[in-house]
Design a protein around this motif. Structure first.
Motif, short mmCIF file in Angstrom:
data_model
loop_
_atom_site.label_atom_id
_atom_site.label_comp_id
_atom_site.label_asym_id
_atom_site.label_seq_id
_atom_site.Cartn_x
_atom_site.Cartn_y
_atom_site.Cartn_z
N LYS A 2 18.29 67.96 101.09
CA LYS A 2 18.61 69.18 100.38
C LYS A 2 17.90 70.37 100.99
O LYS A 2 16.84 70.24 101.61
N ASP A 3 18.47 71.55 100.79
CA ASP A 3 17.87 72.79 101.25
C ASP A 3 16.76 73.17 100.28
O ASP A 3 17.00 73.82 99.25
N LYS A 6 16.11 76.66 98.79
CA LYS A 6 16.85 77.13 97.61
C LYS A 6 16.04 76.93 96.34
O LYS A 6 16.07 77.75 95.43
N ARG A 130 20.34 71.26 90.85
CA ARG A 130 21.17 70.06 90.84
C ARG A 130 22.57 70.31 90.29
O ARG A 130 23.49 69.53 90.55
N LYS A 133 26.80 71.09 93.47
CA LYS A 133 26.76 69.96 94.40
C LYS A 133 27.02 70.40 95.84
O LYS A 133 27.83 71.29 96.11
N THR A 134 26.34 69.73 96.76
CA THR A 134 26.59 69.94 98.18
C THR A 134 27.87 69.20 98.57
O THR A 134 28.41 68.38 97.80
N GLU A 135 28.33 69.44 99.78
CA GLU A 135 29.52 68.74 100.27
C GLU A 135 29.28 67.23 100.31
O GLU A 135 30.17 66.44 99.98
N GLU A 136 28.07 66.83 100.69
CA GLU A 136 27.75 65.40 100.74
C GLU A 136 27.78 64.79 99.35
O GLU A 136 28.36 63.71 99.14
N GLU A 137 27.16 65.44 98.38
CA GLU A 137 27.16 64.94 97.01
C GLU A 137 28.57 64.85 96.46
O GLU A 137 28.94 63.87 95.80
N THR A 138 29.36 65.88 96.73
CA THR A 138 30.74 65.88 96.27
C THR A 138 31.50 64.68 96.82
O THR A 138 32.26 64.01 96.10
N ASN A 315 31.88 74.22 92.83
CA ASN A 315 31.18 73.02 93.29
C ASN A 315 30.36 72.36 92.18
O ASN A 315 29.37 71.69 92.45
#
Length: 358
Positions: A2-3, A6, A130, A133-138, A315
């Motif tokens: 994760k970034d 942020k 949280r 969601k990131t692209e990976e989480e999605t 997202n």
């Protein structure tokens, strides 16, 4: 990974953040472990601390820029955290106030007061990060929902008169794993007949009978991320009352989904389903909120409830699951999982929700 920048943008008043909960350690690192400490740092590599049981496996985190350390014999994990904070010159430490027990908080207070480190609650900052969601989480959630839909198709072949609720739940767990899921997202709800009036019924040894409604609320997990869906169907011809209730819930659910959009509040989404059920005379029997977000946890913010002013943002995920539950008669719930995008809302649940009679 994760970034982490942020998170520090959401909580700029801290120099470091201590993550002790299993789910948030996994959220930030992608590494699953039952024990460990994660120290997130602003201007240097964050540190994952664990014991010999996980240390060798955890070294993979170095590929993502983490410093990985093993707790030495006779030295506590919090003592190791203190040494890291001294190295970093960190004096203001964020902690997961929303996750800690009173006992855990007492230990943290005792250790860090002696180090003259100021503690700053950061649980809500982590939860806020949280939500989106990131692209990976999605991708993980979409995969989990795909497995869940396929599992529903398969479990319909298993359900028949004489099979118990508990047997259905056991079979469903087997199917999910066989289809590539990584286990259950939560304890499966299987209710039949009059038990369907209980929104969170536990599977029992009750045998499914001809004419029963059957409600199954379940989800697969994939790489630690949850999916969620509910379908109510009938084994044999339903009564006219149950058929009518089903059609009202279905219309309420479809109406809410049709009117969902990025930027609306949870309260607004809830109202689309709730007002239709109220208008049909069943308002007192819709006893929960219309939906919730999910991720690593099955219930996350934001919510689609009559009290929620939180906006649904791009997202984020939200379930839409209205229901009607009449004690002594039965109940119906229908649930889909939505992905909110800037210019569209995607219904990820593909299973048929028109009335199913086996």
């Amino acid at each position: 990974m994760k970034d982490i920048a942020k998170l520090f943008a959401i909580a700029p008043e801290v120099d470091a953040i201590l993550v002790t909960s299993e789910k948030n350690r996994r959220y930030f690192t992608g590494f699953a472990s039952t024990f460990g400490y994660l120290v997130l740092l602003k201007d240097r590599p964050s540190v994952f601390i664990t014991d010999p049981r996980y240390f060798e496996m955890a070294e993979v985190l170095k590929n993502d820029g983490f410093d990985v350390r093993q707790i030495d014999n006779g030295i506590s994990g919090l003592a190791t955290v203190c040494s890291i904070l001294r190295e970093a010159g960190a004096k203001r430490l964020g902690f997961e106030d929303t996750e800690m027990t009173v006992s855990e908080f007492g230990s943290v207070i005792k250790v860090f007061e002696s180090e003259k480190v100021n503690l700053v609650p950061c649980g809500e900052a982590i939860n806020k990060m949280r939500r989106v969601k990131t692209e990976e989480e999605t991708g993980y959630i979409v995969k989990a929902q795909s497995v869940t839909d396929k599992a529903f198709t398969e479990i319909l072949k298993f359900v028949k008169p004489g099979v118990t609720e508990r047997e259905v739940a056991i079979e469903l767990q087997y199917i999910i794993n066989k289809l590539g899921g990584h286990g259950l997202a939560f304890d499966t709800i299987v209710a039949s007949g009059v038990n369907t009036s209980k929104p969170h019924a536990h599977p029992t040894d009750k045998k499914i009978e001809s004419g029963d409604a059957v409600t199954i609320d379940f989800g697969a997990s994939y790489n630690g991320y949850c999916s969620d869906m509910t379908r109510t169907f009938f084994v044999g011809e339903p009564s006219e009352k149950m058929r009518s209730i089903y059609n009202i819930v279905l219309l309420a659910q479809k109406t809410a989904i049709k009117n969902a959009y990025c930027g609306m509040t949870g309260k607004e989404l809830d109202s689309w389903a709730r007002e239709l059920i109220v208008a049909n005379g069943y308002g007192q029997y819709f006893t929960h909120s219309t939906g919730h977000s999910l991720g690593i946890d099955i219930h996350e913010e934001p919510r689609a409830s009559k009290l929620s002013e939180d906006k649904l943002l791009a997202n984020q995920f939200i379930t839409v699951e209205p229901g009607i539950y009449i004690p002594g008669v039965g109940g119906v719930r229908i649930e889909d999982l939505l992905l909110i995008k800037e210019d569209e809302v995607i219904d990820l649940t593909t299973s048929d929700k028109n009335i199913i009679i086996l």
